[in-house]
Design a protein around this motif. Structure first.
Motif, PDB file in Angstrom:
ATOM      1  N   LEU A  19     -37.165  30.541  64.125  1.00 55.00           N
ATOM      2  CA  LEU A  19     -37.780  29.207  64.195  1.00 55.00           C
ATOM      3  C   LEU A  19     -38.813  29.003  63.095  1.00 55.00           C
ATOM      4  O   LEU A  19     -39.016  27.874  62.638  1.00 55.00           O
ATOM      5  CB  LEU A  19     -38.446  29.013  65.555  1.00 55.00           C
ATOM      6  CG  LEU A  19     -37.581  28.433  66.667  1.00 55.00           C
ATOM      7  CD1 LEU A  19     -38.375  28.331  67.954  1.00 55.00           C
ATOM      8  CD2 LEU A  19     -37.063  27.062  66.259  1.00 55.00           C
ATOM      9  N   VAL A  20     -39.468  30.082  62.682  1.00 55.45           N
ATOM     10  CA  VAL A  20     -40.465  29.951  61.618  1.00 55.45           C
ATOM     11  C   VAL A  20     -39.806  29.396  60.356  1.00 55.45           C
ATOM     12  O   VAL A  20     -40.374  28.540  59.660  1.00 55.45           O
ATOM     13  CB  VAL A  20     -41.133  31.314  61.318  1.00 55.45           C
ATOM     14  CG1 VAL A  20     -42.043  31.214  60.109  1.00 55.45           C
ATOM     15  CG2 VAL A  20     -41.926  31.781  62.524  1.00 55.45           C
ATOM     16  N   ILE A  21     -38.591  29.868  60.086  1.00 56.62           N
ATOM     17  CA  ILE A  21     -37.889  29.389  58.895  1.00 56.62           C
ATOM     18  C   ILE A  21     -37.511  27.919  59.077  1.00 56.62           C
ATOM     19  O   ILE A  21     -37.697  27.098  58.192  1.00 56.62           O
ATOM     20  CB  ILE A  21     -36.653  30.266  58.630  1.00 56.62           C
ATOM     21  CG1 ILE A  21     -37.098  31.696  58.345  1.00 56.62           C
ATOM     22  CG2 ILE A  21     -35.832  29.701  57.483  1.00 56.62           C
ATOM     23  CD1 ILE A  21     -35.974  32.700  58.284  1.00 56.62           C
ATOM     24  N   PHE A  22     -37.004  27.610  60.293  1.00 54.42           N
ATOM     25  CA  PHE A  22     -36.671  26.210  60.585  1.00 54.42           C
ATOM     26  C   PHE A  22     -37.924  25.338  60.448  1.00 54.42           C
ATOM     27  O   PHE A  22     -37.877  24.226  59.935  1.00 54.42           O
ATOM     28  CB  PHE A  22     -36.098  26.092  61.992  1.00 54.42           C
ATOM     29  CG  PHE A  22     -36.025  24.680  62.492  1.00 54.42           C
ATOM     30  CD1 PHE A  22     -35.026  23.836  62.041  1.00 54.42           C
ATOM     31  CD2 PHE A  22     -36.961  24.190  63.387  1.00 54.42           C
ATOM     32  CE1 PHE A  22     -34.959  22.532  62.477  1.00 54.42           C
ATOM     33  CE2 PHE A  22     -36.906  22.882  63.827  1.00 54.42           C
ATOM     34  CZ  PHE A  22     -35.899  22.043  63.371  1.00 54.42           C
ATOM     35  N   ALA A  23     -39.059  25.868  60.921  1.00 53.47           N
ATOM     36  CA  ALA A  23     -40.297  25.091  60.928  1.00 53.47           C
ATOM     37  C   ALA A  23     -40.912  24.964  59.538  1.00 53.47           C
ATOM     38  O   ALA A  23     -41.898  24.255  59.367  1.00 53.47           O
ATOM     39  CB  ALA A  23     -41.307  25.728  61.881  1.00 53.47           C
ATOM     40  N   GLN A  24     -40.331  25.643  58.556  1.00 54.31           N
ATOM     41  CA  GLN A  24     -40.896  25.622  57.200  1.00 54.31           C
ATOM     42  C   GLN A  24     -42.373  26.019  57.221  1.00 54.31           C
ATOM     43  O   GLN A  24     -43.179  25.443  56.520  1.00 54.31           O
ATOM     44  CB  GLN A  24     -40.722  24.238  56.562  1.00 54.31           C
ATOM     45  CG  GLN A  24     -39.286  23.791  56.452  1.00 54.31           C
ATOM     46  CD  GLN A  24     -38.495  24.599  55.460  1.00 54.31           C
ATOM     47  OE1 GLN A  24     -39.066  25.225  54.583  1.00 54.31           O
ATOM     48  NE2 GLN A  24     -37.182  24.625  55.591  1.00 54.31           N
ATOM     49  N   TRP A  25     -42.715  26.983  58.070  1.00 55.34           N
ATOM     50  CA  TRP A  25     -44.063  27.525  58.141  1.00 55.34           C
ATOM     51  C   TRP A  25     -45.104  26.466  58.515  1.00 55.34           C
ATOM     52  O   TRP A  25     -46.251  26.541  58.115  1.00 55.34           O
ATOM     53  CB  TRP A  25     -44.408  28.227  56.820  1.00 55.34           C
ATOM     54  CG  TRP A  25     -43.548  29.424  56.628  1.00 55.34           C
ATOM     55  CD1 TRP A  25     -43.846  30.704  56.994  1.00 55.34           C
ATOM     56  CD2 TRP A  25     -42.233  29.476  56.068  1.00 55.34           C
ATOM     57  NE1 TRP A  25     -42.785  31.533  56.721  1.00 55.34           N
ATOM     58  CE2 TRP A  25     -41.785  30.813  56.139  1.00 55.34           C
ATOM     59  CE3 TRP A  25     -41.367  28.520  55.531  1.00 55.34           C
ATOM     60  CZ2 TRP A  25     -40.532  31.219  55.682  1.00 55.34           C
ATOM     61  CZ3 TRP A  25     -40.121  28.926  55.083  1.00 55.34           C
ATOM     62  CH2 TRP A  25     -39.718  30.258  55.144  1.00 55.34           C
ATOM     63  N   ASP A  26     -44.655  25.433  59.282  1.00 57.57           N
ATOM     64  CA  ASP A  26     -45.544  24.350  59.677  1.00 57.57           C
ATOM     65  C   ASP A  26     -45.687  24.326  61.198  1.00 57.57           C
ATOM     66  O   ASP A  26     -44.683  24.284  61.911  1.00 57.57           O
ATOM     67  CB  ASP A  26     -44.966  23.013  59.179  1.00 57.57           C
ATOM     68  CG  ASP A  26     -45.757  21.838  59.706  1.00 57.57           C
ATOM     69  OD1 ASP A  26     -46.981  21.822  59.486  1.00 57.57           O
ATOM     70  OD2 ASP A  26     -45.164  20.956  60.357  1.00 57.57           O
ATOM     71  N   PRO A  27     -46.931  24.375  61.734  1.00 53.70           N
ATOM     72  CA  PRO A  27     -47.127  24.445  63.192  1.00 53.70           C
ATOM     73  C   PRO A  27     -46.507  23.286  63.962  1.00 53.70           C
ATOM     74  O   PRO A  27     -45.976  23.483  65.056  1.00 53.70           O
ATOM     75  CB  PRO A  27     -48.651  24.432  63.337  1.00 53.70           C
ATOM     76  CG  PRO A  27     -49.160  24.983  62.068  1.00 53.70           C
ATOM     77  CD  PRO A  27     -48.199  24.524  61.014  1.00 53.70           C
ATOM     78  N   ILE A  28     -46.584  22.055  63.413  1.00 54.64           N
ATOM     79  CA  ILE A  28     -46.053  20.904  64.144  1.00 54.64           C
ATOM     80  C   ILE A  28     -44.535  21.039  64.326  1.00 54.64           C
ATOM     81  O   ILE A  28     -43.992  20.869  65.410  1.00 54.64           O
ATOM     82  CB  ILE A  28     -46.370  19.582  63.392  1.00 54.64           C
ATOM     83  CG1 ILE A  28     -47.867  19.488  63.069  1.00 54.64           C
ATOM     84  CG2 ILE A  28     -45.888  18.394  64.196  1.00 54.64           C
ATOM     85  CD1 ILE A  28     -48.764  19.221  64.237  1.00 54.64           C
ATOM     86  N   ARG A  29     -43.859  21.406  63.228  1.00 48.51           N
ATOM     87  CA  ARG A  29     -42.410  21.587  63.339  1.00 48.51           C
ATOM     88  C   ARG A  29     -42.078  22.765  64.234  1.00 48.51           C
ATOM     89  O   ARG A  29     -41.056  22.781  64.908  1.00 48.51           O
ATOM     90  CB  ARG A  29     -41.804  21.798  61.949  1.00 48.51           C
ATOM     91  CG  ARG A  29     -41.807  20.529  61.119  1.00 48.51           C
ATOM     92  CD  ARG A  29     -41.024  20.715  59.834  1.00 48.51           C
ATOM     93  NE  ARG A  29     -39.663  21.187  60.086  1.00 48.51           N
ATOM     94  CZ  ARG A  29     -38.629  20.878  59.319  1.00 48.51           C
ATOM     95  NH1 ARG A  29     -38.790  20.103  58.286  1.00 48.51           N
ATOM     96  NH2 ARG A  29     -37.446  21.365  59.591  1.00 48.51           N
TER      97      ARG A  29
END
Lengths: 322, 374
Positions: A230-240
Motif C-alpha cells: 500500500l505504501v507504493i500505491f499511496a506514493q508515500w503520502d499519508p492521505i492516500r
C-alpha cells in the motif's frame, strides 16, 4: 450486503492497515525500507494481547505493543543503518524473527479466552450526518478515531514542518542533509522506531479490537505485506495511505458478506450454493494488492513521482554520490 | 611509574574499522558465517531459557533426534530434500538481486501441478512409473515456473516490486490448493486427496529392503537425486555458462550489464521462471516422495522461507546449499517435538539476522589498534 455496514466495517478493519502503512511511509521517507512490518505487527498483536491479560487494561496492552515492536524494529535499524547491510534481506529476517518470537512467547495464548478490549463509542453530532455519520463516527473503536487524527497529522508533519523537511531531506539526499548538520543516522533510527511503533499499534488493533485474540501467524495473515504494498500505491503520502487502507478493509468485509444472500444481482448466488468458491474470494485481497502495485508503479512512472531517492541505500559518510 | 604506563597503554587500545580492499578468503568467510550461527544459537538459547525451557536439553535433543542413528539421519535427509530445491530457487533469483520470496507459493503450486497428473487424472492409475514420474516432475516445474513468471513479468514490464507480488502469490496458492482439496479431490470429506497409486510415488530406499536389508525403514526418496542434480546443474549455469555470467553481472551492476547489451527484461522473466520451476520441482518431490497425496498442511510448512535462509547461509553457492540444507532439515525434523512449537522458526529467523549482521565483517576489517584517536 448493506453498503453502509460494509464501509463501516471497512473503516474499522482498515485501521489496522492504516497504522502499519503510515509507519512504513515514515520509515521509507527517511530512506529505510523495512520489510519487517509483518513481524512487527505479529509481535505487537501478541504483546498487546498478553499484556492485556496480565494487567486487565487494554491501554497498557497497546502501549506495550508499540514499545516492543519499536524495539524489535531497532534490530533492522542497526543492521541496515549502522552495519549498512542489504535492507531487503534484513527486513525479511526481521519478519521471520518477529514471527518466530511471537510464536514462542505466544504459546498457549490462543486458549486464554476473552480480555477487555479497546472501547467503542459514537461521536455526538458527527454521527448524525447522513451516510458519513454511520460509516465513520458510529460505534467505532477508539483506535479508529486515533487513525483519523494521525493521518492528517502525519501529512502535515511531513509536508509542512521543519522536522518533516529534515525527514524528507534524509530520505532524498542524505549527504546534503548531512552537510547541513542534520544527523542522518539518528533520524533514520528514530523513524524506523516510529515505524515499528505504528506497526505494533496495527498489530494491537487486531488483537484488541478488530479480531480479538491470538491466532499465531493467522492473526495478521499477511496484512504487514499488504501494508508494504500500500505504501507504493499511496506514493508515500499519508492521505492516500488512508484511502487505500479503508478501501482494503471494505474489500475484506465485502468478501465475507457476499457469501450471505441467496441471490446476487438477480441470479442465484454461486458463493452461497457452493461454499468452496469461498477459497477464490479469499484470494481477492492478495490479488488486489498485486493490481494496486501495478497501478502504483505505472502512475509513478507517468507522473515521474516515486520512491524517496535514497530508499534502500545505506548512507556511508564520505562516499561519493548520494 | 611503570605500572601507570602499562595501564595507559591498555586504555589506548581501540577498535578500528577499515574497509576491505580485497575479497575475504573462503576460509575467513566460512568462519564468519559459522560464528554468526553460533551467536544465533546462543541468542536462541537465551529466549528458550526466558520462556522456561532448557536450551542445552533442547539443542542436545535436536542433535540426537536428527543425527542419532541411520534411521533419523534418513528422515533428516527427507526434510532437507525440499529445502535444497527451494534454496536453489532463491539462489538463482538472488544472484540477479531479484528478491523472489515466493518460493513457498511456487513450491505449493508445483505440488498441485504434480498432483493434478494423478488426480485430474491425466494418467490412468495403473500407468507405469516411467510415465508418471517425468510427467509429474514436468507439471510441477511448469506450475512453479508459472508462479514465478507472474512476478517476473510484472517486474520486467511494469517495474512492480517482486518481493510483494511474489509474496501475495503465496497466499493465493494456498487458497487455490485448498479449493481443490476441499471442493474437488477431497477423500470422503477429509481435507486431503486420495492416496496416490504406487507408480506415482518416488521410490524410497525402503522399497529395496528385500534386496538390500540395510535399507529397511529408510525413508530417503529419489527426490534427493533431483536436488543434487539440480544443484550441480545450477552450479554449472552460475559459474561456467555465459548465461550465468550475465545473471551475475546484472546482479552486481545492472548499469554495466545494460551497457554491455545484456537483455535485463528477458533475463528477469527467465530467471524468475527458472526459480519458480526449481521450487515447483521441490513441491513435486514432496507430494510424490513423502506425503503421497495432496494435503495443505505438510506442503505449506514454510520450506520456501527456510530456502531463503539456506541460500543466504550458503553464500548463494549451489553446492554448499546441499550441506546447509541438511543442517536445516535436522532443525526442522527435531524441532517438531520441542515445546514451544515456534522454536525452530524463531531460531531460523535469528540465524538470518546474525548472518546479515556478520556480512559487515566481510566488508570491513576490525582491527584492535594501539594509540590515541586521530
Amino acid at each position: 450486503m448493506d453498503p453502509i455496514i460494509i464501509l463501516q466495517a471497512g473503516v474499522a478493519t482498515g485501521t489496522v492497515l492504516l497504522f502499519a502503512t503510515l509507519g512504513e511511509v515514515l520509515a521509507e521517507r527517511s530512506g529505510v525500507l523495512n520489510l519487517g512490518v509483518e513481524g512487527m505487527m505479529l509481535i505487537g498483536a501478541m504483546t498487546a494481547f498478553s499484556a492485556t491479560i496480565a494487567t486487565g487494561n487494554p491501554w497498557i496492552g497497546v502501549l506495550a505493543a508499540m514499545i516492543v515492536a519499536g524495539l524489535l524494529s531497532q534490530i533492522h535499524a542497526f543492521i541496515s543503518i549502522t552495519l549498512q547491510a542489504d535492507q531487503v534481506v534484513s527486513g525479511l529476517a526481521l519478519t521471520l524473527v518477529g514471527a518466530g518470537i511471537s510464536l514462542v512467547l505466544g504459546e498457549g495464548l490462543s486458549k486464554a479466552g476473552t480480555v477487555s478490549l479497546m472501547p467503542n463509542f459514537s461521536i455526538p453530532l458527527l454521527s448524525l450526518i447522513p451516510i458519513l455519520g454511520p460509516i465513520f463516527f458510529t460505534n467505532q473503536s477508539v483506535l479508529v478515531y486515533i487513525g483519523y487524527l494521525l493521518t492528517p497529522l502525519a501529512w502535515y508533519y511531513i509536508n509542512h514542518t521543519r522536522p518533516g523537511l529534515h525527514l524528507r531531506a534524509v530520505g532524498e539526499y542524505p549527504s546534503a542533509a548531512d552537510a547541513l548538520g542534520i544527523n542522518v543516522f539518528r533520524l533514520r533510527y528514530a523513524y524506523v522506531f516510529v515505524g515499528g511503533m505504528l506497526a505494533g499499534l496495527g498489530g494491537a488493533s487486531i488483537s484488541l479490537a478488530v479480531a480479538p485474540g491470538w491466532f499465531s501467524e493467522l492473526t495478521t495473515g499477511g496484512q504487514g505485506w499488504i501494508a508494504v504494498g500500500l505504501v507504493i500505491f499511496a506514493q508515500w503520502d499519508p492521505i492516500r495511505a488512508a484511502i487505500g487502507s479503508y478501501a482494503f478493509g471494505a474489500l475484506r468485509r465485502l468478501i465475507l458478506d457476499i457469501q450471505g444472500p441467496l441471490t446476487l444481482l438477480g441470479f442465484d448466488n454461486p458463493f452461497y450454493y457452493n461454499s468452496y468458491l469461498g477459497f477464490f474470494l479469499q484470494m481477492i485481497p492478495y490479488a488486489f494488492t498485486v493490481i494496486v502495485l501495478v497501478i502504483g508503479s505505472r502512475e509513478s512512472i507517468r507522473k515521474r513521482l516515486g520512491a524517496p531517492a535514497a530508499l534502500g541505500v545505506p548512507y556511508i559518510r564520505g562516499e561519493r554520490g548520494k | 611509574m611503570a605500572e601507570s604506563a602499562l595501564t595507559k597503554k591498555r586504555t589506548g587500545w581501540r577498535v578500528k574499522l577499515e574497509p576491505r580492499l580485497d575479497e575475504p578468503t573462503g576460509k575467513e568467510s566460512l568462519l564468519i558465517s559459522l560464528g554468526a550461527v553460533v551467536v544465533a544459537l546462543i541468542l536462541g538459547g537465551v529466549v528458550i531459557a526466558v520462556v522456561g525451557g532448557n536450551p542445552f536439553a533442547s539443542y542436545l535433543h535436536i542433535a540426537r533426534a536428527a543425527f542419532g542413528n541411520i534411521g533419523v539421519l534418513s528422515d533428516t535427509i527427507v526434510k532437507a530434500t525440499p529445502i535444497i530445491l527451494t534454496a536453489l530457487a532463491c539462489t538463482i533469483a538472488f544472484r540477479m538481486k531479484l528478491w523472489n520470496i515466493g518460493a513457498e507459493g511456487q513450491f505449493i503450486m508445483g505440488a498441485w501441478g504434480a498432483s493434478a497428473i494423478v488426480l485430474a487424472p491425466v494418467l490412468a492409475p495403473e500407468s507405469p512409473r516411467w510415465m508418471f514420474i517425468p510427467l509429474m516432475a514436468l507439471a510441477g516445474m511448469g506450475m512453479g515456473a508459472l508462479w514465478g513468471l507472474v512476478p517476473g513479468y510484472l517486474k520486467a514490464k511494469f517495474n512492480v516490486n517482486e518481493i510483494i507480488s511474489s509474496l501475495m502469490l503465496n497466499y493465493i496458492a494456498v487458497s487455490w490448493v485448498n479449493y481443490w482439496i476441499f471442493g474437488v479431490w477431497s477423500e470422503g470429506g477429509f481435507q486431503m486427496s486420495p492416496k496416490f497409486p504406487v507408480n506415482a510415488s518416488l521410490p524410497r530406499l525402503s522399497d529395496y529392503a528385500e534386496t538390500i536389508p540395510f535399507f529397511r525403514g529408510l525413508t530417503t526418496h529419489a527426490g534427493l537425486i533431483f536436488g543434487i542434480l539440480a544443484a550441480i546443474a545450477l552450479w554449472y549455469i552460475v559459474y561456467r555458462s555465459r548465461w550465468g555470467y550475465e545473471i551475475r553481472l546484472i546482479g552486481d551492476n545492472p548499469h554495466a550489464a545494460k551497457y554491455a547489451g545484456v537483455n535485463i527484461v528477458k533475463n528477469t522473466i527467465l530467471v524468475m521462471a527458472l526459480s519458480g520451476a526449481l521450487a515447483g520441482l521441490g513441491g513435486m518431490s514432496e507430494v510424490s516422495g513423502v506425503i503421497r497425496r495432496l494435503q495443505t498442511a505438510p506442503i505449506n510448512a514454510g520450506y520456501g522461507f527456510t530456502g531463503i535462509i539456506v541460500a543466504w547461509l550458503a553464500k548463494l553457492n549451489p553446492l554448499a546449499i546441499i550441506v546447509v540444507s541438511i543442517l536445516f532439515g535436522a532443525l526442522i525434523l527435531a524441532g517438531r517435538e520441542i515445546q514451544p512449537s515456534g522454536i525452530p522458526k524463531m531460531i531460523q529467523g535469528i540465524i538470518l539476522v546474525c548472518l546479515i549482521a556478520s556480512d559487515f565483517l566481510l566488508r570491513y576489517r576490525v582491527r584492535f589498534v594501539k594509540g590515541e584517536e586521530e
